[in-house]
Scaffold this active site. Structure first.
Site, PDB file in Angstrom:
ATOM      1  N   GLY A  38      49.344  37.755  47.840  1.00  0.00           N
ATOM      2  CA  GLY A  38      48.060  37.354  47.246  1.00  0.00           C
ATOM      3  C   GLY A  38      47.815  38.015  45.907  1.00  0.00           C
ATOM      4  N   CYS A  39      48.134  39.294  45.812  1.00  0.00           N
ATOM      5  CA  CYS A  39      47.908  40.034  44.569  1.00  0.00           C
ATOM      6  C   CYS A  39      48.832  39.534  43.462  1.00  0.00           C
ATOM      7  CB  CYS A  39      48.084  41.531  44.806  1.00  0.00           C
ATOM      8  SG  CYS A  39      46.851  42.177  45.970  1.00  0.00           S
ATOM      9  N   THR A  40      50.045  39.130  43.841  1.00  0.00           N
ATOM     10  CA  THR A  40      50.995  38.591  42.872  1.00  0.00           C
ATOM     11  C   THR A  40      50.497  37.240  42.351  1.00  0.00           C
ATOM     12  OG1 THR A  40      52.833  39.776  43.878  1.00  0.00           O
ATOM     13  CG2 THR A  40      53.390  37.870  42.517  1.00  0.00           C
TER      14      THR A  40
END
Length: 160
Positions: A50-52
Site C-alpha cells: 500500500g505504501c509503495t
C-alpha cells in the site's frame, strides 16, 4: 487508547511544528516551508504494497503537483536506512522523513491504536494534511486509499 482525531489539528488551524531527517541527506521542517503550500502524508511502513502504491502515485503526480507550487513530504516511523532504500528502489525524489519517536505523528493525531489478527498495537494511520502557504491546514484526509490519493491531492492543491 488514542483515537485518530484526539489532539489532531483540524482544517483551518495552524499546522503543528516539525523537524525531521529525510531521504537524500535532507531535513524537513515547518520553518523551512513557511510561505509555501505542502502536503505532509503519513504512511505506516516503507516498501510495503500500500505504501509503495501511494508513494509511486505521488511520484507520478509530482510534475502536476509542482505546477501548483506544492511540496510533498512522506512521513513514516521507519529509521532512515529503510526509508533511503525505499526511496532509491522506487526513484522517489520527494523527501521521505523519519519520525521514529512518532512525536510528529502524535502532534498530527495519526499515531493510533490499530488491530490485526486480534492483536492491538500502536501504529501510523495512513493520513494526509494539505497545508496552505499561510501555515494553516487546508484539507485533512483520514484512512487514505493509496490508489486514489494523488488525484485527490492534486484537485485540492489546485484550489489553494
Amino acid at each position: 487508547m488514542t483515537t485518530a482525531t484526539e489532539g489532531a489539528p483540524l482544517e483551518g488551524k495552524p499546522a503543528p511544528d516539525f523537524t525531521m531527517p529525510a531521504s537524500g541527506g535532507r531535513s524537513v521542517s515547518l520553518a523551512e516551508l513557511k510561505g509555501k503550500p505542502f502536503l505532509l502524508y503519513f504512511y505506516p511502513k516503507a516498501d510495503t504494497p500500500g505504501c509503495t502504491k501511494q508513494a509511486c502515485g505521488i511520484q507520478e503526480a509530482l510534475p502536476a503537483l509542482g505546477k501548483t507550487g506544492l511540496t510533498v513530504i512522506g512521513v513514516s516511523p521507519d529509521p532512515m536506512k529503510p526509508i533511503e532504500k525505499f526511496a532509491q528502489k522506487f526513484n522517489l525524489t520527494f523527501p521521505l522523513a523519519s519520525d521514529e519517536d512518532h512525536k510528529v505523528a502524535e502532534a498530527y493525531g495519526v499515531w493510533v491504536e490499530k488491530s490485526m489478527y486480534g492483536k492491538t498495537y500502536m501504529g501510523m494511520e495512513r493520513s494526509s494534511f494539505l497545508v496552505a502557504a499561510d501555515g494553516r491546514i487546508a484539507k485533512v484526509w483520514r484512512k487514505v486509499k493509496p490508489e486514489a490519493h494523488a488525484a485527490q491531492v492534486l484537485e485540492a492543491a489546485k484550489e489553494l
